[in-house]
Design an enzyme around this catalytic site. Structure first.
Site, PDB file in Angstrom:
ATOM      1  N   SER A   1       0.826  -1.211   0.000  1.00 29.69           N
ATOM      2  CA  SER A   1       0.000   0.000   0.000  1.00 29.69           C
ATOM      3  C   SER A   1       0.858   1.257   0.000  1.00 29.69           C
ATOM      4  CB  SER A   1      -0.908   0.013   1.243  1.00 29.69           C
ATOM      5  OG  SER A   1      -0.140  -0.122   2.419  1.00 29.69           O
TER       6      SER A   1
ATOM      7  N   ASN B   1      -2.004  -1.935  13.488  1.00 28.31           N
ATOM      8  CA  ASN B   1      -3.452  -1.680  13.532  1.00 28.31           C
ATOM      9  C   ASN B   1      -3.770  -0.390  14.297  1.00 28.31           C
ATOM     10  OD1 ASN B   1      -3.382  -4.092  12.254  1.00 28.31           O
ATOM     11  ND2 ASN B   1      -4.334  -5.279  13.909  1.00 28.31           N
TER      12      ASN B   1
ATOM     13  N   THR C   1     -38.076  28.507  -9.002  1.00 27.76           N
ATOM     14  CA  THR C   1     -38.416  27.188  -8.459  1.00 27.76           C
ATOM     15  C   THR C   1     -38.858  26.380  -9.668  1.00 27.76           C
ATOM     16  OG1 THR C   1     -40.737  27.693  -8.079  1.00 27.76           O
ATOM     17  CG2 THR C   1     -39.235  28.219  -6.284  1.00 27.76           C
ATOM     18  N   HIS C   2     -38.602  25.086  -9.648  1.00 24.55           N
ATOM     19  CA  HIS C   2     -38.876  24.227 -10.833  1.00 24.55           C
ATOM     20  C   HIS C   2     -38.150  24.741 -12.079  1.00 24.55           C
ATOM     21  CE1 HIS C   2     -42.353  22.515  -8.541  1.00 24.55           C
ATOM     22  NE2 HIS C   2     -42.417  23.765  -8.102  1.00 24.55           N
TER      23      HIS C   2
ATOM     24  N   SER D   1     -12.919  25.843 -27.682  1.00 26.59           N
ATOM     25  CA  SER D   1     -13.231  24.550 -28.281  1.00 26.59           C
ATOM     26  C   SER D   1     -12.193  24.259 -29.350  1.00 26.59           C
ATOM     27  CB  SER D   1     -14.630  24.612 -28.898  1.00 26.59           C
ATOM     28  OG  SER D   1     -14.742  23.701 -29.971  1.00 26.59           O
TER      29      SER D   1
ATOM     30  N   LYS E   1     -16.489  29.417 -28.910  1.00 26.67           N
ATOM     31  CA  LYS E   1     -16.872  28.895 -27.600  1.00 26.67           C
ATOM     32  C   LYS E   1     -16.120  29.510 -26.416  1.00 26.67           C
ATOM     33  CE  LYS E   1     -19.608  26.423 -26.871  1.00 26.67           C
ATOM     34  NZ  LYS E   1     -19.652  24.969 -26.770  1.00 26.67           N
TER      35      LYS E   1
ATOM     36  N   TYR F   1      -9.181  -5.579  13.265  1.00 18.35           N
ATOM     37  CA  TYR F   1      -8.572  -5.170  11.995  1.00 18.35           C
ATOM     38  C   TYR F   1      -8.723  -6.262  10.955  1.00 18.35           C
ATOM     39  CZ  TYR F   1      -5.410  -3.587   8.418  1.00 18.35           C
ATOM     40  OH  TYR F   1      -4.903  -3.202   7.203  1.00 18.35           O
TER      41      TYR F   1
ATOM     42  N   GLN G   1      -7.539  -1.452   4.634  1.00 10.50           N
ATOM     43  CA  GLN G   1      -6.522  -0.721   3.874  1.00 10.50           C
ATOM     44  C   GLN G   1      -7.151   0.048   2.701  1.00 10.50           C
ATOM     45  OE1 GLN G   1      -2.573  -2.527   3.280  1.00 10.50           O
ATOM     46  NE2 GLN G   1      -3.039  -2.534   1.099  1.00 10.50           N
TER      47      GLN G   1
HETATM   48  N1  ARG Z   1      -1.231  -0.968   5.304  1.00  9.23           N
HETATM   49  C1  ARG Z   1      -2.156  -1.329   6.339  1.00  9.23           C
HETATM   50  C2  ARG Z   1      -3.440  -0.516   6.212  1.00  9.23           C
HETATM   51  O1  ARG Z   1      -3.412   0.471   5.568  1.00  9.23           O
HETATM   52  C3  ARG Z   1      -1.560  -1.081   7.673  1.00  9.23           C
HETATM   53  C4  ARG Z   1      -2.083  -1.973   8.747  1.00  9.23           C
HETATM   54  C5  ARG Z   1      -1.667  -3.339   8.456  1.00  9.23           C
HETATM   55  N2  ARG Z   1      -1.996  -4.209   9.527  1.00  9.23           N
HETATM   56  C6  ARG Z   1      -1.885  -5.529   9.397  1.00  9.23           C
HETATM   57  N3  ARG Z   1      -2.189  -6.215  10.435  1.00  9.23           N
HETATM   58  N4  ARG Z   1      -1.591  -6.084   8.273  1.00  9.23           N
HETATM   59  O2  ARG Z   1      -4.480  -0.873   6.717  1.00  9.23           O
END
Ligand code: ARG
Length: 472
Positions: free
Chosen positions: A22, A109, A154-155, A276, A282, A316, A321
């Site tokens: 992520s 978490n 209105t409308h 345009s 335009k 969690y 994520q």
């Molecule tokens: N990248 C994770 C998220 O955004 C962080 C928490 C991950 N926790 C875990 N137990 N894998 O949620």
């Protein structure tokens, strides 16, 4: 492998690793992650897990990392999965095995929830500033055109004359409610989950309240199971953001209509319209259209996060994520939309004459005349019918209501079922009385209630708004 310790026997599958990382999204949290960790290191010191020199060593390492993050020289590694592991590994690279003590009694978490709350708190404050800036642009426009009259619809049909300023102040009211909703969401954002651990609570006897205070939180979460899996604060903020975008979209929609030559009420400045590729004539109001279009994305993001949450058990789950891309995108869209609409509004040219023509064309003062008849004792419903007959007559003759003959007016009252009206039809002054009430000035002055368009009321509201927004 290097991330998860000894439990797992094989190298991670490259595809699965990439699927789960992520970092490309949560790198946005980097500064807040380091801020949270600095406070956490101090809390570990208070709890006796770290000796004071260790705390100082870790804090110095994290502070240096934060500087590198800010200037863009932090070496990010997506194979470390997320921002939290990246910061921890970078700390280890810099200060050695001591870095391994930082995660004592902490889980990603409670860490990710902390980071997100810190990020949201800042973001809500920035949005609040952006909303006020747009309000200032609207109030500034209203003050520059304080006497301009426009047809209220209105409308999408012309209804009554109002001050242009009154209409602009309607948008200011909507934005003020958005500020209130965001401030309310912020109260529940600004609570510290640190110490919830993975799910059961931290194994280190942290002084959670002191830690919360150190991070500027107003309190601590009261249940570790709830805290580790809670994303209500994301939903609440997103809901407030989505409604704010809906409001901006409605303003944008009006700007699109008003700037169309068919209306001709306003002209957007050349700097914010586009041409345009084919049509040399335009002037397209693209920024307003894009605000309208992007509101759709934000609405989708809100429902996406709600759907993501609805089937989750407590605690969690990795699904959580998926809160970040929609949240980050929505906040960015709102901030950009506020800024760009502020530019559009500030540069708006107003065509008071075109608005006035539209007022004069639409028989918009009819209800003012009906009210004036009611003042003389005619039942409002009967007065409504009398004015209806007069509008029909004026339309047939192609004249304004005020240009009807006395005879027309006496006739319209005489046809009434109401005895009061028939008596008035005999009297000499009724045509004059009605004509006075049919003027735009009289129609504007009549809704003299709090929140009405009577010029004194609008001036008072405008002054209140200007004072609130710190406009001289
Ligand atoms: N990248 C994770 C998220 O955004 C962080 C928490 C991950 N926790 C875990 N137990 N894998 O949620």
């Amino acid at each position: 492998m290097k991330t998860w310790g000894a439990r797992l026997g094989s190298e991670p599958d490259a595809l699965a690793l990439d699927f789960g990382q992520s970092l490309d999204v949560d790198v946005e949290l980097a500064v807040d992650d380091v801020t949270g960790s600095i406070a956490y290191a101090r809390a570990l010191g208070h709890a006796g897990v770290l000796a004071q020199p260790e705390v100082e060593h870790i804090v110095a390492g994290l502070t240096a990392i934060r500087e590198d993050v800010v200037v863009g020289s932090m070496p990010w590694d997506p194979s470390l999965e997320d921002v939290h592991m990246n910061v921890e590994f970078e700390l280890a690279r810099r200060i050695g095995p001591l870095a391994g003590k930082l995660h004592s009694g902490r889980s990603r978490n409670d860490q990710v929830s902390t980071d997100l709350r810190l990020w949201l708190r800042r973001s809500i404050d920035a949005i609040d500033t952006g909303v006020q800036d747009l309000e200032r642009a609207l109030v500034g426009l209203a003050r520059r055109h304080a006497d301009v009259v426009m047809p209220a619809h209105t409308h999408t049909q012309p209804a009554q004359p109002v001050l242009f300023a009154h209409h602009l102040l309607a948008h200011v009211q909507m934005l003020e409610r958005d500020r209130g909703r965001l401030a309310d969401a912020r109260r529940r954002v600004n609570v510290s989950p640190l110490g919830a651990g993975a799910i059961a609570g931290s194994g280190v006897r942290l002084d959670r309240e002191r830690l919360a205070e150190e991070l500027g939180f107003e309190g601590v979460t009261r249940n570790s199971i709830d805290a580790s899996g809670d994303r209500d604060f994301v939903v609440e903020t997103l809901a407030a953001v989505a409604l704010a975008m809906v409001h901006l979209s409605r303003l944008a929609e009006e700007l699109v209509w008003w700037s169309s030559p068919a209306f001709g009420f306003v002209r957007l400045s050349d700097a914010v319209v586009t041409g345009s590729s084919m049509l040399p004539n335009k002037r397209n109001p693209d920024p307003a259209e894009l605000v309208r279009g992007r509101a759709a994305r934000v609405i989708g993001n809100l429902s996406g996060v709600l759907a993501m949450l609805k089937g989750l058990p407590l605690g969690y789950q990795r699904d959580l994520q998926e809160d970040k891309p929609p949240l980050f995108e929505s906040v960015r869209i709102l901030r950009e939309s506020l800024a760009v609409l502020g530019r559009v509004v500030a540069g708006l040219e107003v065509d008071a004459e075109r608005m006035r023509e539209a007022v004069d064309r639409g028989f918009l003062t009819a209800v003012s005349a009906a009210d004036a008849l009611a003042d003389l004792g005619v039942a409002f419903r009967d007065a409504h019918h009398i004015l209806g007959r007069l509008v029909r007559r004026a339309e047939e003759r192609g004249v304004a209501l005020g240009a009807l003959d006395d005879a027309d007016i006496h006739e319209a009252l005489g046809e009434s079922e109401d005895a009061v009206s028939r008596t008035l039809a005999q009297g000499p002054d009724i045509a004059e009385h009605l004509r006075a009430a049919l003027s735009v000035d009289a129609a504007l002055a009549r809704p003299d209630v709090i929140g009405g368009t009577a010029p004194g009321r609008v001036a008072a509201e405008l002054a209140l708004a200007a004072a609130r927004l710190g406009l001289a």
